[in-house]
Scaffold this motif. Structure first.
Motif, PDB file in Angstrom:
ATOM      1  N   CYS A  16      31.128  44.255  40.962  1.00 51.04           N
ATOM      2  CA  CYS A  16      30.740  43.027  39.873  1.00 51.04           C
ATOM      3  C   CYS A  16      28.469  44.055  39.567  1.00 51.04           C
ATOM      4  CB  CYS A  16      30.190  42.315  41.300  1.00 51.04           C
ATOM      5  SG  CYS A  16      29.083  40.621  40.575  1.00 51.04           S
ATOM      6  N   ILE A  17      28.540  43.615  38.677  1.00 47.78           N
ATOM      7  CA  ILE A  17      27.841  43.486  37.573  1.00 47.78           C
ATOM      8  C   ILE A  17      26.171  42.468  37.773  1.00 47.78           C
ATOM      9  CG2 ILE A  17      28.893  45.889  36.583  1.00 47.78           C
ATOM     10  CD1 ILE A  17      28.332  43.926  33.880  1.00 47.78           C
ATOM     11  N   LYS A  18      26.568  41.505  37.941  1.00 47.97           N
ATOM     12  CA  LYS A  18      25.507  40.383  38.057  1.00 47.97           C
ATOM     13  C   LYS A  18      26.004  39.371  36.925  1.00 47.97           C
ATOM     14  CE  LYS A  18      24.652  40.951  41.612  1.00 47.97           C
ATOM     15  NZ  LYS A  18      25.410  41.040  42.856  1.00 47.97           N
ATOM     16  N   VAL A  19      26.876  39.875  35.759  1.00 52.33           N
ATOM     17  CA  VAL A  19      26.900  39.369  34.335  1.00 52.33           C
ATOM     18  C   VAL A  19      28.842  38.228  34.684  1.00 52.33           C
ATOM     19  CG1 VAL A  19      27.341  39.832  31.392  1.00 52.33           C
ATOM     20  CG2 VAL A  19      25.769  40.621  33.171  1.00 52.33           C
ATOM     21  N   CYS A  20      28.514  37.616  35.704  1.00 53.63           N
ATOM     22  CA  CYS A  20      29.685  36.466  35.406  1.00 53.63           C
ATOM     23  C   CYS A  20      30.483  35.517  34.356  1.00 53.63           C
ATOM     24  CB  CYS A  20      29.200  35.992  36.535  1.00 53.63           C
ATOM     25  SG  CYS A  20      29.156  36.543  38.171  1.00 53.63           S
ATOM     26  N   ARG A  21      31.655  36.089  32.997  1.00 55.48           N
ATOM     27  CA  ARG A  21      31.465  35.555  32.587  1.00 55.48           C
ATOM     28  C   ARG A  21      33.661  35.523  32.733  1.00 55.48           C
ATOM     29  NH1 ARG A  21      29.665  36.925  26.805  1.00 55.48           N
ATOM     30  NH2 ARG A  21      30.200  34.981  26.283  1.00 55.48           N
ATOM     31  N   CYS A  27      37.553  37.701  34.511  1.00 59.80           N
ATOM     32  CA  CYS A  27      35.663  38.465  34.140  1.00 59.80           C
ATOM     33  C   CYS A  27      35.197  39.244  33.171  1.00 59.80           C
ATOM     34  CB  CYS A  27      34.691  38.071  35.683  1.00 59.80           C
ATOM     35  SG  CYS A  27      33.035  38.544  35.060  1.00 59.80           S
ATOM     36  N   GLY A  29      33.058  40.438  32.970  1.00 60.89           N
ATOM     37  CA  GLY A  29      31.725  41.364  33.128  1.00 60.89           C
ATOM     38  C   GLY A  29      32.510  42.303  34.095  1.00 60.89           C
ATOM     39  N   CYS A  30      33.015  42.428  35.401  1.00 65.10           N
ATOM     40  CA  CYS A  30      33.314  42.980  35.869  1.00 65.10           C
ATOM     41  C   CYS A  30      35.006  43.192  35.956  1.00 65.10           C
ATOM     42  CB  CYS A  30      33.847  42.707  37.765  1.00 65.10           C
ATOM     43  SG  CYS A  30      34.317  41.058  38.020  1.00 65.10           S
ATOM     44  N   HIS A  31      35.625  42.526  35.209  1.00 63.13           N
ATOM     45  CA  HIS A  31      37.153  42.962  34.809  1.00 63.13           C
ATOM     46  C   HIS A  31      37.915  42.718  35.726  1.00 63.13           C
ATOM     47  CE1 HIS A  31      35.353  44.090  31.173  1.00 63.13           C
ATOM     48  NE2 HIS A  31      34.476  44.950  31.338  1.00 63.13           N
TER      49      HIS A  31
END
Length: 66
Positions: A16-21, A27, A29-31
């Motif tokens: 998790c990189i705190k970019v939740c999309r 996601c 952000g983290c794929h």
């Protein structure tokens, strides 16, 4: 570090990189897929490693040099 020790990078706690999309089931952000995200805190080390390895194979994260 002694001559017998080698540097072994460690993985972050989570991809998790705190970019939740979330788009579809993934996601951006983290794929990880939404199931992996939901289960992450309950996964054992082997299950988490399998996710990390998939992310590496897909070029979503930098490979570790362990």
């Amino acid at each position: 570090m002694s001559q017998h020790e080698t540097f072994q990078p460690t993985r972050p706690e989570s991809p998790c990189i705190k970019v939740c999309r979330p788009v579809g089931d993934t996601c951006l952000g983290c794929h990880r897929n939404l199931d992996e995200i939901a289960r992450w805190s309950r996964m054992d080390a082997a299950q988490r490693e399998a996710v990390w390895q998939r992310l590496e194979r897909e070029g979503k994260v930098e490979p570790t040099q362990a």
